[in-house]
Design a protein around this motif. Structure first.
Motif, PDB file in Angstrom:
ATOM      1  N   VAL A 350      39.994  27.503  29.053  1.00 28.57           N
ATOM      2  CA  VAL A 350      41.104  27.307  28.242  1.00 28.57           C
ATOM      3  C   VAL A 350      40.468  27.262  26.817  1.00 28.57           C
ATOM      4  O   VAL A 350      39.235  26.724  26.551  1.00 28.57           O
ATOM      5  CB  VAL A 350      41.568  25.649  28.447  1.00 28.57           C
ATOM      6  N   GLY A 351      41.305  27.617  25.966  1.00 32.79           N
ATOM      7  CA  GLY A 351      40.750  27.849  24.374  1.00 32.79           C
ATOM      8  C   GLY A 351      41.729  27.684  23.358  1.00 32.79           C
ATOM      9  O   GLY A 351      42.906  28.170  23.497  1.00 32.79           O
ATOM     10  N   LEU A 352      41.327  26.902  22.337  1.00 36.22           N
ATOM     11  CA  LEU A 352      42.285  26.718  21.289  1.00 36.22           C
ATOM     12  C   LEU A 352      41.404  27.510  20.120  1.00 36.22           C
ATOM     13  O   LEU A 352      42.158  27.604  19.161  1.00 36.22           O
ATOM     14  CB  LEU A 352      42.119  25.026  21.010  1.00 36.22           C
ATOM     15  N   GLY A 353      40.344  27.648  20.181  1.00 37.27           N
ATOM     16  CA  GLY A 353      39.654  28.530  18.897  1.00 37.27           C
ATOM     17  C   GLY A 353      38.697  29.663  19.797  1.00 37.27           C
ATOM     18  O   GLY A 353      38.100  30.454  18.943  1.00 37.27           O
ATOM     19  N   VAL A 354      39.038  30.071  20.764  1.00 38.24           N
ATOM     20  CA  VAL A 354      38.601  31.328  21.510  1.00 38.24           C
ATOM     21  C   VAL A 354      39.751  31.930  22.486  1.00 38.24           C
ATOM     22  O   VAL A 354      40.411  31.114  23.015  1.00 38.24           O
ATOM     23  CB  VAL A 354      37.475  30.984  22.615  1.00 38.24           C
ATOM     24  N   LYS A 355      40.019  33.330  22.057  1.00 30.95           N
ATOM     25  CA  LYS A 355      41.359  33.893  22.751  1.00 30.95           C
ATOM     26  C   LYS A 355      40.826  34.555  24.103  1.00 30.95           C
ATOM     27  O   LYS A 355      39.855  35.107  23.956  1.00 30.95           O
ATOM     28  CB  LYS A 355      41.798  34.856  21.848  1.00 30.95           C
ATOM     29  N   THR A 356      41.628  34.635  25.048  1.00 30.27           N
ATOM     30  CA  THR A 356      41.194  35.182  26.275  1.00 30.27           C
ATOM     31  C   THR A 356      42.088  35.497  27.002  1.00 30.27           C
ATOM     32  O   THR A 356      43.443  35.342  26.542  1.00 30.27           O
ATOM     33  CB  THR A 356      40.582  34.234  27.360  1.00 30.27           C
ATOM     34  N   GLU A 357      42.139  36.493  27.927  1.00 24.64           N
ATOM     35  CA  GLU A 357      43.327  36.886  28.657  1.00 24.64           C
ATOM     36  C   GLU A 357      43.930  35.790  29.484  1.00 24.64           C
ATOM     37  O   GLU A 357      43.081  35.198  30.311  1.00 24.64           O
ATOM     38  CB  GLU A 357      42.757  38.002  29.664  1.00 24.64           C
ATOM     39  N   GLY A 358      45.353  35.392  29.323  1.00 27.84           N
ATOM     40  CA  GLY A 358      45.764  34.201  29.907  1.00 27.84           C
ATOM     41  C   GLY A 358      46.624  34.566  31.263  1.00 27.84           C
ATOM     42  O   GLY A 358      47.602  34.444  31.469  1.00 27.84           O
ATOM     43  N   ASN A 359      45.777  34.980  32.304  1.00 26.77           N
ATOM     44  CA  ASN A 359      46.600  35.430  33.511  1.00 26.77           C
ATOM     45  C   ASN A 359      46.060  34.480  34.409  1.00 26.77           C
ATOM     46  O   ASN A 359      45.010  33.785  34.400  1.00 26.77           O
ATOM     47  CB  ASN A 359      46.529  37.016  33.844  1.00 26.77           C
ATOM     48  N   LEU A 360      46.889  34.684  35.718  1.00 26.59           N
ATOM     49  CA  LEU A 360      46.490  33.950  37.064  1.00 26.59           C
ATOM     50  C   LEU A 360      46.103  34.788  38.125  1.00 26.59           C
ATOM     51  O   LEU A 360      47.170  35.733  38.198  1.00 26.59           O
ATOM     52  CB  LEU A 360      47.486  32.647  37.367  1.00 26.59           C
ATOM     53  N   VAL A 361      44.911  34.762  38.725  1.00 23.31           N
ATOM     54  CA  VAL A 361      44.719  35.839  39.819  1.00 23.31           C
ATOM     55  C   VAL A 361      44.252  34.784  40.990  1.00 23.31           C
ATOM     56  O   VAL A 361      43.206  34.169  40.740  1.00 23.31           O
ATOM     57  CB  VAL A 361      43.732  36.762  39.252  1.00 23.31           C
ATOM     58  N   ILE A 362      44.887  35.308  42.107  1.00 21.53           N
ATOM     59  CA  ILE A 362      44.794  34.337  43.347  1.00 21.53           C
ATOM     60  C   ILE A 362      44.115  35.383  44.141  1.00 21.53           C
ATOM     61  O   ILE A 362      44.764  36.263  44.668  1.00 21.53           O
ATOM     62  CB  ILE A 362      45.742  33.651  43.705  1.00 21.53           C
ATOM     63  N   SER A 363      42.937  35.438  44.664  1.00 21.91           N
ATOM     64  CA  SER A 363      42.236  36.411  45.626  1.00 21.91           C
ATOM     65  C   SER A 363      42.149  35.919  47.005  1.00 21.91           C
ATOM     66  O   SER A 363      41.615  34.857  47.330  1.00 21.91           O
ATOM     67  CB  SER A 363      40.873  36.681  45.162  1.00 21.91           C
ATOM     68  N   GLY A 364      42.781  36.610  47.938  1.00 18.56           N
ATOM     69  CA  GLY A 364      42.730  36.301  49.338  1.00 18.56           C
ATOM     70  C   GLY A 364      42.329  37.196  50.195  1.00 18.56           C
ATOM     71  O   GLY A 364      41.729  38.602  49.677  1.00 18.56           O
ATOM     72  N   THR A 365      41.883  37.104  51.307  1.00 20.78           N
ATOM     73  CA  THR A 365      41.384  38.049  52.252  1.00 20.78           C
ATOM     74  C   THR A 365      42.297  39.093  52.702  1.00 20.78           C
ATOM     75  O   THR A 365      41.647  40.136  53.193  1.00 20.78           O
ATOM     76  CB  THR A 365      40.990  37.238  53.699  1.00 20.78           C
ATOM     77  N   LYS A 366      43.484  39.143  52.404  1.00 19.90           N
ATOM     78  CA  LYS A 366      44.366  40.409  52.795  1.00 19.90           C
ATOM     79  C   LYS A 366      44.805  40.895  51.340  1.00 19.90           C
ATOM     80  O   LYS A 366      45.314  42.025  51.540  1.00 19.90           O
ATOM     81  CB  LYS A 366      45.416  39.878  53.642  1.00 19.90           C
ATOM     82  N   GLY A 367      44.890  40.022  50.347  1.00 22.55           N
ATOM     83  CA  GLY A 367      45.250  40.712  49.074  1.00 22.55           C
ATOM     84  C   GLY A 367      45.382  39.887  47.891  1.00 22.55           C
ATOM     85  O   GLY A 367      44.628  38.663  48.230  1.00 22.55           O
ATOM     86  N   TYR A 368      45.737  39.903  46.800  1.00 20.81           N
ATOM     87  CA  TYR A 368      45.734  38.979  45.728  1.00 20.81           C
ATOM     88  C   TYR A 368      47.130  38.899  45.106  1.00 20.81           C
ATOM     89  O   TYR A 368      48.013  39.700  45.204  1.00 20.81           O
ATOM     90  CB  TYR A 368      44.609  39.343  44.759  1.00 20.81           C
ATOM     91  N   ALA A 369      47.183  37.953  44.469  1.00 26.76           N
ATOM     92  CA  ALA A 369      48.465  37.439  43.651  1.00 26.76           C
ATOM     93  C   ALA A 369      48.039  37.434  42.236  1.00 26.76           C
ATOM     94  O   ALA A 369      46.928  36.991  41.787  1.00 26.76           O
ATOM     95  CB  ALA A 369      48.927  36.137  43.723  1.00 26.76           C
ATOM     96  N   VAL A 371      49.633  37.217  38.320  1.00 22.20           N
ATOM     97  CA  VAL A 371      50.568  36.568  37.566  1.00 22.20           C
ATOM     98  C   VAL A 371      50.013  36.729  36.060  1.00 22.20           C
ATOM     99  O   VAL A 371      49.397  36.083  35.639  1.00 22.20           O
ATOM    100  CB  VAL A 371      50.849  34.990  37.797  1.00 22.20           C
ATOM    101  N   PRO A 372      50.664  37.730  35.162  1.00 22.48           N
ATOM    102  CA  PRO A 372      50.627  38.057  33.815  1.00 22.48           C
ATOM    103  C   PRO A 372      50.736  36.706  33.074  1.00 22.48           C
ATOM    104  O   PRO A 372      51.544  35.990  33.365  1.00 22.48           O
ATOM    105  CB  PRO A 372      51.276  39.289  33.509  1.00 22.48           C
ATOM    106  N   ALA A 373      50.218  36.860  31.867  1.00 21.74           N
ATOM    107  CA  ALA A 373      50.335  35.637  30.724  1.00 21.74           C
ATOM    108  C   ALA A 373      51.983  35.983  30.257  1.00 21.74           C
ATOM    109  O   ALA A 373      52.116  37.054  30.242  1.00 21.74           O
ATOM    110  CB  ALA A 373      49.658  35.863  29.625  1.00 21.74           C
ATOM    111  N   PRO A 374      52.744  34.870  30.032  1.00 24.10           N
ATOM    112  CA  PRO A 374      52.535  33.441  30.143  1.00 24.10           C
ATOM    113  C   PRO A 374      52.681  32.928  31.665  1.00 24.10           C
ATOM    114  O   PRO A 374      53.765  32.728  32.072  1.00 24.10           O
ATOM    115  CB  PRO A 374      53.248  32.748  29.294  1.00 24.10           C
ATOM    116  N   TRP A 375      51.515  33.064  32.582  1.00 23.16           N
ATOM    117  CA  TRP A 375      51.876  32.668  33.840  1.00 23.16           C
ATOM    118  C   TRP A 375      52.266  31.293  33.950  1.00 23.16           C
ATOM    119  O   TRP A 375      53.059  30.880  35.068  1.00 23.16           O
ATOM    120  CB  TRP A 375      50.451  32.959  34.675  1.00 23.16           C
ATOM    121  N   TRP A 376      51.978  30.169  33.108  1.00 18.99           N
ATOM    122  CA  TRP A 376      52.228  28.934  33.114  1.00 18.99           C
ATOM    123  C   TRP A 376      53.867  28.571  33.031  1.00 18.99           C
ATOM    124  O   TRP A 376      54.362  27.462  33.169  1.00 18.99           O
ATOM    125  CB  TRP A 376      51.547  28.133  32.059  1.00 18.99           C
TER     126      TRP A 376
END
Ligand code: CTP
Length: 448
Positions: A350-369, A371-376
Motif C-alpha cells: 500500500v502506498g500514499l507516497g510510492v506508486k505501484t501497480e495496483g492489481n490483485l493476482v491470486i495464484s493457484g495450482t491449476k491457474g490464476y486469477a 484483477v486489474p486496478a482498480p481491483w478494489w
C-alpha cells in the motif's frame, strides 16, 4: 415431450408467481424454472431482494410445478439454456411483453397474463420497516452516502452531525435538504436507529461505543478501529445487545469481488498458494492522510482493502506477518506486508507516497486469477490457465460509487436481524485491526 422454461426472481413467493408457474406448466409436459442468482439480481439493479437464492429455489420447488430448478447467473444464459435443455417454449409474464421476442429464433415465446394487484416489490414495501439513519462526520467520505442511500429501499437519511457545526450545515445544505442538522452527537442519536460513522479514524472507537450504548446499529468507515481488543469488545457488545455493527469496507460488498471469492473457493484455480494485492494512491501531502496525529499513513488508509482477499481466501490463522515500511514524518508512505501461511505466502503493498501497480493476482495450482486496478471496486476479472483456450473473462456491473451494496447489506442485516455478514466476517474485521496494531507496535517490523 414438450419442454417449457421460465425465469424470475420469485422473491417472497406470492399468488402471482404460483399462477404463472401453473400456466407455464400447462403449456407443456416438463417445466424448467430459472431462479436468478443474488449477484445477478444485484447487477440488474434489484438491490432489495429479501429471500436469498436458496430460499427462493426452495419456494419454487415447494409449489410442485417445476420439474427442474436452475440458477440464472449471467446475461445471455437464456439462449444457452434453451439450447442445452432443448426447450420448446419460453414463457414469461406479460409485464415483459415484447422484451423476449429475440428468443423466437430458438423456440416459441409465450407471454402469460400477469396476475393483477400483487408483486414482490409491493410485498417488500408493505413489510419493510424504514430504518432512519444518521451520518456522523460530514467530510469528504460522507458526501456520497446520501445519494447512494437514495437507491436502497428501507433506509432514510434523517440527520447529520459533525464536530464542526459549519461543516455539518454545509453538508446538510448540499446533500441532505430534508434532514436535521444536529448540534450534538446526542441529538443525532435521539433521532435515528442506526448511524454511519465517517469521522477521523481515531475517533471511531468512541463514536461506535456511544452509538451502541444508545442502542443504535452502526456502520463504520474502514479502518473501523486500530486495535484488536477494541474491535473484539465492540463486536461483543453489539452481539450481546442484538445490534448490527459493520465495518464499511466497500470491496467486501462489490458484486464482482464476491463472485471471484466464491469461484476461487470452489476450486476453479486449484489450491491457492500465493496472493498479491496492491493499492497505491499518490495524494496531496498536506491532507489528513499524511498527518501522524490523525493516524494517517498507507496502512491505516488503504490496508483493509488488500487484507480482505487474503483473509477471505486464506483465513486469519497465519503463522507470521512481516511488515516493511518507508516512514516519512511519522507516517508510512509505503508498506509491504508478507504473510506466511502453513501452505501459502501472501503479500500486500500500500502506498500514499510510492506508486505501484495496483492489481490483485491470486495464484493457484491449476491457474490464476488476475484483477486489474482498480481491483478494489472491480467490474472485471480474468481466470487464466496454462492453455490459453481455457481462459475466461468475467464482466459485472458496478453502479454509482458502490456504497449502495454495503448500505443494502447493512439494512438487510438490521431488518432480518442478521448480526454478522458473510461478506466481511467479524473475525476478519478483528484480524484487520490486529494487523494495524502490529504496525503501530512496530512488531515484526522493518523500516526501509
Ligand atoms: N408475475 C406474474 N404476476 C405477478 C407477479 C409476477 O405473473 N403479479 C410473473 C412475472 O411476470 C415473471 C414471474 O412471475 O414471469 C417472476 O416474476 P418476478 O420478477 O420474480 O416477480 P415480481 O413480483 O414481478 O417481482 P418484482 O416486484 O421484484 O419485480
Amino acid at each position: 415431450m414438450k419442454k417449457v422454461i421460465t425465469y424470475g426472481t420469485f422473491d417472497l413467493l406470492h399468488q402471482g408467481h404460483i399462477n404463472l408457474l401453473r400456466r407455464a406448466k400447462e403449456l407443456g409436459d416438463y417445466l424448467i424454472v430459472g431462479v436468478t442468482n443474488d449477484n445477478f439480481d444485484r447487477e440488474r439493479g434489484k438491490l432489495n431482494v429479501r429471500n436469498n437464492v436458496l430460499e427462493r429455489v426452495e419456494a419454487v420447488r415447494a409449489t410442485g410445478f417445476a420439474d427442474l430448478v436452475i440458477i440464472e447467473d449471467y446475461v445471455g444464459q437464456k439462449i444457452d439454456d434453451i439450447q442445452k435443455y432443448d426447450v420448446d417454449i419460453f414463457a414469461i409474464g406479460s409485464d415483459w411483453e415484447g422484451k423476449f421476442d429475440y428468443l423466437n429464433e430458438f423456440c416459441d415465446v409465450v407471454y402469460l397474463p400477469r396476475t393483477e394487484g400483487i408483486s414482490s416489490t409491493q410485498l417488500r414495501d408493505q413489510n419493510q420497516e424504514t430504518v432512519p439513519v444518521g451520518i456522523v462526520g460530514c467530510g469528504r467520505v460522507a458526501q456520497r452516502f446520501p445519494q447512494e442511500a437514495d437507491v436502497v429501499n428501507g433506509v432514510r437519511i434523517v440527520a447529520a452531525y459533525d464536530a464542526d457545526i459549519e461543516v455539518a450545515r454545509e453538508f446538510c445544505k448540499n446533500h441532505l435538504a430534508d434532514g436535521a442538522c444536529c448540534k450534538s452527537y446526542d441529538e443525532l442519536l435521539s433521532r435515528v436507529s442506526a448511524v454511519y460513522i465517517a469521522t477521523p479514524h481515531l475517533s471511531h472507537y468512541e463514536c461506535i461505543k456511544k452509538a451502541l450504548e444508545a442502542g443504535k446499529h452502526v456502520l463504520c468507515e474502514t479502518p473501523m478501529v486500530l486495535k484488536k481488543d477494541e474491535a473484539k469488545e465492540l463486536y461483543k457488545y453489539a452481539e450481546e445487545h442484538s445490534l448490527v455493527l459493520m465495518e464499511a469496507n466497500k470491496t467486501a460488498h462489490c458484486p464482482a469481488f464476491n463472485h471471484l471469492m466464491v469461484m476461487i473457493k470452489s476450486g476453479l484455480i486449484g489450491d491457492v498458494v500465493d496472493i498479491e494485492a496492491s493499492l497505491s494512491q499518490l495524494l496531496d501531502k498536506s491532507g489528513r492522510e499524511f498527518d501522524s496525529k490523525q493516524a494517517g499513513g498507507s496502512l491505516y488508509e488503504e490496508g483493509s482493502y488488500p487484507l480482505l482477499p487474503i483473509f477471505k481466501l486464506m483465513g486469519i490463522d497465519y503463522e507470521e506477518l512481516r511488515l516493511f515500511s518507508r516512514i516519512e514524518n511519522g507516517i508510512d508512505v509505503y508498506t509491504h506486508g508478507i504473510f506466511w501461511y502453513p501452505k501459502a505466502v501472501c503479500s500486500f503493498k500500500v502506498g500514499l507516497g510510492v506508486k505501484t501497480e495496483g492489481n490483485l493476482v491470486i495464484s493457484g495450482t491449476k491457474g490464476y486469477a488476475y484483477v486489474p486496478a482498480p481491483w478494489w471496486k472491480t467490474d472485471y476479472f480474468e481466470l487464466r490457465y496454462e492453455d490459453q483456450n481455457d481462459n475466461k473473462k468475467f464482466f459485472y456491473k458496478w453502479d454509482g460509487f458502490g456504497l449502495r451494496y454495503e448500505i443494502q447489506e447493512f439494512v438487510s442485516c438490521i431488518v432480518n436481524r442478521r448480526f454478522s455478514s458473510a461478506r466481511l466476517r467479524r473475525r476478519e474485521s478483528i484480524a484487520m485491526a490486529e494487523v494495524m496494531e502490529q504496525f503501530s507496535d512496530r512488531k515484526n517490523f522493518t523500516e526501509i
